[in-house]
Design an enzyme around this catalytic site. Structure first.
Site, PDB file in Angstrom:
ATOM      1  N   HIS A 154      10.476 -12.686  -2.348  1.00 55.09           N
ATOM      2  CA  HIS A 154       8.622 -12.897  -1.458  1.00 55.09           C
ATOM      3  C   HIS A 154       9.191 -12.843   0.173  1.00 55.09           C
ATOM      4  O   HIS A 154       8.791 -11.488   0.752  1.00 55.09           O
ATOM      5  CB  HIS A 154       7.920 -14.002  -1.925  1.00 55.09           C
ATOM      6  CG  HIS A 154       7.051 -13.936  -1.799  1.00 55.09           C
ATOM      7  ND1 HIS A 154       5.461 -13.972  -2.212  1.00 55.09           N
ATOM      8  CD2 HIS A 154       6.350 -14.539  -0.294  1.00 55.09           C
ATOM      9  CE1 HIS A 154       4.356 -14.133  -2.128  1.00 55.09           C
ATOM     10  NE2 HIS A 154       5.195 -14.791  -0.406  1.00 55.09           N
ATOM     11  N   GLU A 155      10.123 -14.111   0.798  1.00 55.69           N
ATOM     12  CA  GLU A 155       9.921 -14.422   1.678  1.00 55.69           C
ATOM     13  C   GLU A 155      10.725 -13.061   2.679  1.00 55.69           C
ATOM     14  O   GLU A 155      10.242 -12.841   3.780  1.00 55.69           O
ATOM     15  CB  GLU A 155      10.618 -15.977   2.093  1.00 55.69           C
ATOM     16  CG  GLU A 155       9.960 -17.123   1.625  1.00 55.69           C
ATOM     17  CD  GLU A 155       8.769 -16.599   2.361  1.00 55.69           C
ATOM     18  OE1 GLU A 155       8.156 -16.545   3.270  1.00 55.69           O
ATOM     19  OE2 GLU A 155       7.455 -16.856   1.526  1.00 55.69           O
TER      20      GLU A 155
ATOM     21  N   HIS B  90       8.605 -10.739   2.879  1.00 59.09           N
ATOM     22  CA  HIS B  90       7.722 -10.717   4.588  1.00 59.09           C
ATOM     23  C   HIS B  90       9.056  -9.832   5.587  1.00 59.09           C
ATOM     24  O   HIS B  90       8.382  -9.329   6.955  1.00 59.09           O
ATOM     25  CB  HIS B  90       7.272 -12.110   4.904  1.00 59.09           C
ATOM     26  CG  HIS B  90       6.041 -12.058   3.832  1.00 59.09           C
ATOM     27  ND1 HIS B  90       4.838 -11.188   3.630  1.00 59.09           N
ATOM     28  CD2 HIS B  90       6.300 -13.119   2.984  1.00 59.09           C
ATOM     29  CE1 HIS B  90       4.362 -11.985   3.081  1.00 59.09           C
ATOM     30  NE2 HIS B  90       5.002 -13.171   2.532  1.00 59.09           N
TER      31      HIS B  90
ATOM     32  N   ASP C  87      -1.172 -15.348   1.825  1.00 57.74           N
ATOM     33  CA  ASP C  87      -0.626 -13.986   2.495  1.00 57.74           C
ATOM     34  C   ASP C  87      -2.298 -13.180   2.331  1.00 57.74           C
ATOM     35  O   ASP C  87      -2.173 -12.215   3.373  1.00 57.74           O
ATOM     36  CB  ASP C  87       0.526 -13.112   1.735  1.00 57.74           C
ATOM     37  CG  ASP C  87       1.751 -13.949   1.860  1.00 57.74           C
ATOM     38  OD1 ASP C  87       2.220 -14.705   2.863  1.00 57.74           O
ATOM     39  OD2 ASP C  87       2.265 -14.301   1.063  1.00 57.74           O
TER      40      ASP C  87
HETATM   41 ZN   LIG Z   1       4.175 -14.751   1.492  1.00 60.50          ZN
END
Ligand SMILES: [Zn+2]
Length: 355
Positions: free
Chosen positions: A58-59, A62, A156
């Protein structure tokens, strides 16, 4: 972040594990291998590891998108509560922010979707226990995806909402509106939490404070964005000499009503002294020279520095004022009060402009 260890780098982004996370994961494996708790099996430990892998992905999503926009990425740190991406400030461009924010939750939904597909296709070949584990993994990823899409900072979804609003209004107003929506959501969350799940109340507090903090940061950085120290510094600086006594300096302070003074010797800054320092000197020692009690370890700024940077300097060092030095000479002074006054004035102008 202190006490974290790099495990690998991908796309030039270092991924680090925080010591608290390492302790947790080692503990889980020990419990699983020694069979201390019946339901913590090796499969549970692997499952927990995989969930943290999803958090890292997930990170990474980004960071990968941010990197493509030229934003510098410091690292990703994995903590027991989740992952943190340390990167440069995201430019106030809604299109970029939208894509960077979306990448995280979308990656979880994708992982969930793909694993669900794998599960369906392999139902006949795997045991019921493995099936249950994959189901759980899919569930957690879908939950992570949707939870992060909640339209509230610091999730987010809050950034996605702000980006959407910022296409239609200025960045500060968009942040304000997004923060307010987030706060209202937090209140609803807390109310629901009272009846169903107390954990939700904790999340609500986190969301409420996150919304407030985001708005404050954006307001500050936008208002001070183009301000330089030279535009607001006081140039007629009242100074004292190292040969002045405490008694003399107090007299000057009462007369001029300033709380802090740079100490100069022939125009060169050599120290700083505040009312607070002087008030600590006992009555019998009021003849002590300023030279003996002044702070010599100085924090200074230069006229070209941005006001935002100066404010951070003041906060970081917990000081009230900073002398401005140019080519070794004292040319001005900026206090925290000066900066807050400028902020108030700019905010006022902004409000007026709207009417
Ligand atoms: Zn996030």
């Amino acid at each position: 972040m202190k006490y974290s260890f790099k495990i690998f780098s991908i796309f030039g982004i270092p991924v680090e594990l925080h010591i608290s996370f390492l302790v947790l994961i080692v503990l889980i494996y020990i419990i699983a291998l020694l069979n201390v708790v019946s339901y913590v099996t090796l499969l549970t430990a692997v499952l927990i590891t995989l969930i943290f892998v999803s958090v890292v992905l997930h990170e990474l999503a980004h960071c990968y998108v941010a990197k493509r926009y030229g934003i510098g990425i410091e690292r990703i740190v994995l903590l027991p509560i989740g992952g943190i991406s340390e990167m440069e400030e995201i430019p106030k461009d809604p299109k970029k922010e939208l894509r960077i924010a979306l990448a995280g939750p979308v990656s979880n939904l994708l992982i969930g979707g793909i694993c669900y597909l794998i599960l369906i296709l392999s139902l006949a070949y795997i045991s019921k226990t493995i099936q249950a584990a994959i189901y759980y993994f899919v569930f957690v990823n879908i939950l992570l995806g949707f939870f992060n899409l909640l339209p509230a900072f610091p999730m987010d979804g809050g950034r996605i909402l702000r980006a959407f609003l910022a296409e239609r209004m200025n960045f500060i107003d968009a942040t304000k509106l997004a923060a307010n929506i987030g706060k209202q959501l937090a209140i609803i969350m807390a109310l629901v939490g009272i009846f169903f799940n107390f954990l939700l109340i904790l999340v609500a507090v986190y969301v409420y404070l996150g919304a407030q903090a985001e708005y404050q940061t954006v307001l500050l950085s936008t208002l001070l964005e183009n301000e330089k120290v030279k535009d607001v510094m006081t140039t007629t600086v009242h100074t004292v000499k190292p040969s002045n006594t405490v008694k003399e300096t107090l007299k000057i302070m009462f007369k001029e009503k300033h709380m802090g003074y740079p100490v100069t010797d022939d125009g060169h800054l050599i120290g700083i002294v505040t009312f607070h320092d002087l008030s600590k000197i006992p009555e019998a020692e009021k003849d002590t020279l300023i030279n003996d009690i002044m702070t010599k370890d100085l924090v200074v700024s230069d006229p070209e520095e941005s006001l935002m940077e100066t404010l951070e300097k003041l906060n970081r060092n917990r000081i009230g004022r900073v002398p401005i030095v140019w080519e070794n000479r004292l040319v001005g002074i900026v206090s925290k009060t000066d900066i807050t006054t400028v902020l108030d004035m700019k905010q006022n102008l902004l409000e007026k402009k709207k009417k």
